[in-house]
Design a protein around this motif. Structure first.
Motif, short mmCIF file in Angstrom:
data_model
loop_
_atom_site.label_atom_id
_atom_site.label_comp_id
_atom_site.label_asym_id
_atom_site.label_seq_id
_atom_site.Cartn_x
_atom_site.Cartn_y
_atom_site.Cartn_z
N MET A 1 1.20 -1.23 -0.36
CA MET A 1 -0.02 0.06 0.36
C MET A 1 0.63 1.35 -0.16
SD MET A 1 -2.99 0.87 2.88
CE MET A 1 -3.75 -0.32 2.90
N GLU A 2 0.28 2.44 -0.93
CA GLU A 2 1.37 3.31 -0.57
C GLU A 2 0.45 4.89 -0.88
OE1 GLU A 2 1.65 4.12 -5.47
OE2 GLU A 2 3.71 3.39 -4.49
N TYR A 67 -0.95 5.73 7.68
CA TYR A 67 -2.68 5.75 6.97
C TYR A 67 -2.74 4.49 6.24
CZ TYR A 67 -4.55 5.57 1.86
OH TYR A 67 -5.19 4.95 0.83
N LYS A 68 -1.44 3.76 6.50
CA LYS A 68 -1.43 1.66 6.30
C LYS A 68 -2.62 1.45 7.87
CE LYS A 68 2.52 0.83 4.15
NZ LYS A 68 3.83 0.38 4.40
N ASN A 69 -2.06 2.55 9.29
CA ASN A 69 -2.48 1.96 10.29
C ASN A 69 -3.79 2.42 10.74
OD1 ASN A 69 -0.13 1.60 11.44
ND2 ASN A 69 0.23 2.68 12.75
N VAL A 70 -4.45 3.10 9.79
CA VAL A 70 -6.07 3.44 9.75
C VAL A 70 -6.73 2.60 8.94
CG1 VAL A 70 -7.20 5.02 8.92
CG2 VAL A 70 -6.15 6.07 9.94
N ASN A 71 -5.53 2.33 7.45
CA ASN A 71 -6.81 1.32 6.90
C ASN A 71 -6.67 -0.72 7.38
OD1 ASN A 71 -7.74 2.77 4.77
ND2 ASN A 71 -4.97 3.89 4.50
#
Length: 73
Positions: A1-2, A67-71
């Protein structure tokens, strides 16, 4: 994921603007100093604004991790 490309572009634009602002600040500071202005004075510091009003560079890697943590939820 980016991070989305448009956000990556916004980060790049902001970081470039901060770099340019720092260059401009140095030019103004150098001119002021050479012109005999006391760049350590309270008045000069007031003319430069407050640090809490400043925009700083963004670390894209940290933003990506957030962003990764939220998703992950």
């Amino acid at each position: 994921m980016e991070l989305p490309k448009y956000i990556q572009n916004k980060i790049k634009q902001q970081n470039e603007a901060v770099r340019k602002a720092q260059e401009l600040r140095c030019e103004i500071l150098n001119w002021s100093d050479k012109s005999g202005i006391d760049t350590w004075s309270k008045e000069f510091k007031q003319a430069n604004g407050l640090l809490d009003e400043a925009v700083a560079p963004i670390d894209g890697e940290i933003l990506l991790q957030l962003y990764k943590n939220v998703n992950e939820i």
